[in-house]
Design a protein around this motif. Sequence first.
Motif, PDB file in Angstrom:
ATOM      1  N   UNK A 106       2.969  -9.521   9.532  1.00 31.25           N
ATOM      2  CA  UNK A 106       3.148  -8.070   9.510  1.00 31.25           C
ATOM      3  C   UNK A 106       4.612  -7.696   9.760  1.00 31.25           C
ATOM      4  N   UNK A 107       5.261  -8.416  10.664  1.00 31.81           N
ATOM      5  CA  UNK A 107       6.655  -8.119  10.983  1.00 31.81           C
ATOM      6  C   UNK A 107       7.639  -8.756  10.015  1.00 31.81           C
ATOM      7  N   UNK A 108       7.190  -9.655   9.158  1.00 36.59           N
ATOM      8  CA  UNK A 108       8.102 -10.412   8.305  1.00 36.59           C
ATOM      9  C   UNK A 108       8.730  -9.563   7.193  1.00 36.59           C
ATOM     10  N   UNK A 109       7.943  -8.740   6.520  1.00 35.27           N
ATOM     11  CA  UNK A 109       8.503  -7.971   5.406  1.00 35.27           C
ATOM     12  C   UNK A 109       7.679  -6.716   5.165  1.00 35.27           C
ATOM     13  N   UNK A 110       8.230  -5.830   4.368  1.00 36.81           N
ATOM     14  CA  UNK A 110       7.543  -4.586   4.047  1.00 36.81           C
ATOM     15  C   UNK A 110       6.285  -4.859   3.218  1.00 36.81           C
ATOM     16  N   UNK A 111       6.362  -5.812   2.306  1.00 39.73           N
ATOM     17  CA  UNK A 111       5.196  -6.161   1.491  1.00 39.73           C
ATOM     18  C   UNK A 111       4.056  -6.669   2.377  1.00 39.73           C
ATOM     19  N   UNK A 113       3.610  -5.896   5.473  1.00 37.98           N
ATOM     20  CA  UNK A 113       3.080  -4.780   6.267  1.00 37.98           C
ATOM     21  C   UNK A 113       1.982  -4.067   5.496  1.00 37.98           C
ATOM     22  N   UNK A 114       2.193  -3.869   4.188  1.00 39.18           N
ATOM     23  CA  UNK A 114       1.140  -3.238   3.380  1.00 39.18           C
ATOM     24  C   UNK A 114      -0.061  -4.148   3.242  1.00 39.18           C
ATOM     25  N   UNK A 115       0.192  -5.440   3.153  1.00 39.86           N
ATOM     26  CA  UNK A 115      -0.902  -6.390   2.951  1.00 39.86           C
ATOM     27  C   UNK A 115      -1.769  -6.557   4.200  1.00 39.86           C
ATOM     28  N   UNK A 116      -1.159  -6.585   5.372  1.00 39.06           N
ATOM     29  CA  UNK A 116      -1.880  -6.897   6.609  1.00 39.06           C
ATOM     30  C   UNK A 116      -2.153  -5.679   7.487  1.00 39.06           C
ATOM     31  N   UNK A 124      -6.016  -4.620  16.676  1.00 36.39           N
ATOM     32  CA  UNK A 124      -5.360  -3.863  17.739  1.00 36.39           C
ATOM     33  C   UNK A 124      -3.891  -4.208  17.903  1.00 36.39           C
ATOM     34  N   UNK A 125      -3.264  -4.720  16.885  1.00 36.23           N
ATOM     35  CA  UNK A 125      -1.872  -5.107  16.971  1.00 36.23           C
ATOM     36  C   UNK A 125      -0.929  -3.939  16.711  1.00 36.23           C
ATOM     37  N   UNK A 126      -1.376  -2.963  15.930  1.00 37.02           N
ATOM     38  CA  UNK A 126      -0.537  -1.787  15.628  1.00 37.02           C
ATOM     39  C   UNK A 126      -1.364  -0.520  15.840  1.00 37.02           C
ATOM     40  N   UNK A 131       3.284   4.877  12.071  1.00 37.50           N
ATOM     41  CA  UNK A 131       3.675   4.001  10.959  1.00 37.50           C
ATOM     42  C   UNK A 131       5.033   3.350  11.213  1.00 37.50           C
ATOM     43  N   UNK A 132       5.175   2.137  10.725  1.00 36.05           N
ATOM     44  CA  UNK A 132       6.428   1.379  10.917  1.00 36.05           C
ATOM     45  C   UNK A 132       7.158   1.257   9.597  1.00 36.05           C
ATOM     46  N   UNK A 133       7.316   2.322   8.892  1.00 37.40           N
ATOM     47  CA  UNK A 133       8.007   2.352   7.587  1.00 37.40           C
ATOM     48  C   UNK A 133       7.220   1.583   6.572  1.00 37.40           C
TER      49      UNK A 133
END
Length: 133
Positions: A106-111, A113-116, A124-126, A131-133
């Motif tokens: 989730x923290x690795x890339x924007x793609x 973030x959308x995937x996970x 419960x991680x976010x 939203x984180x962009x």
Amino acid sequence: MPMQRAKEVQQYAEEIVFHAKKGTSYSDGIVESMLISPEARQILYEQLVPRYKDRHFFFTRIINRYATKIKHQDPQAFIEFVDWPGELRPANPVGEARKKHVAEQYDASRRNRRRYIGEAVKLGLVDPSQPKD
């Protein structure tokens, strides 16, 4: 071994590990009737059951060798247990390792973030309201 035989053996291997994980007297009787040698049962209970304590099912995988027998052109395959050290294609993590994997991805890339995002919210991680962009 031929692909069809590997698929049949996979069913038995999955069933043996599933019943060994249950730990009831009925399940132990089933395991004892399927595995006759005490060495095989010892390996099952000492190595495989602790390895798959978080995994509910899918303990094995069939790998196609992309080869055929000369006589009758049967496709060849082999069966292996997942989550062993040094495997070439690691299985998807489960339990706490899955949480760690989702957080890293989730923290690795924007793609990613959308995937996970859906799974990260379920775990419960976010916070979905932040939203984180």
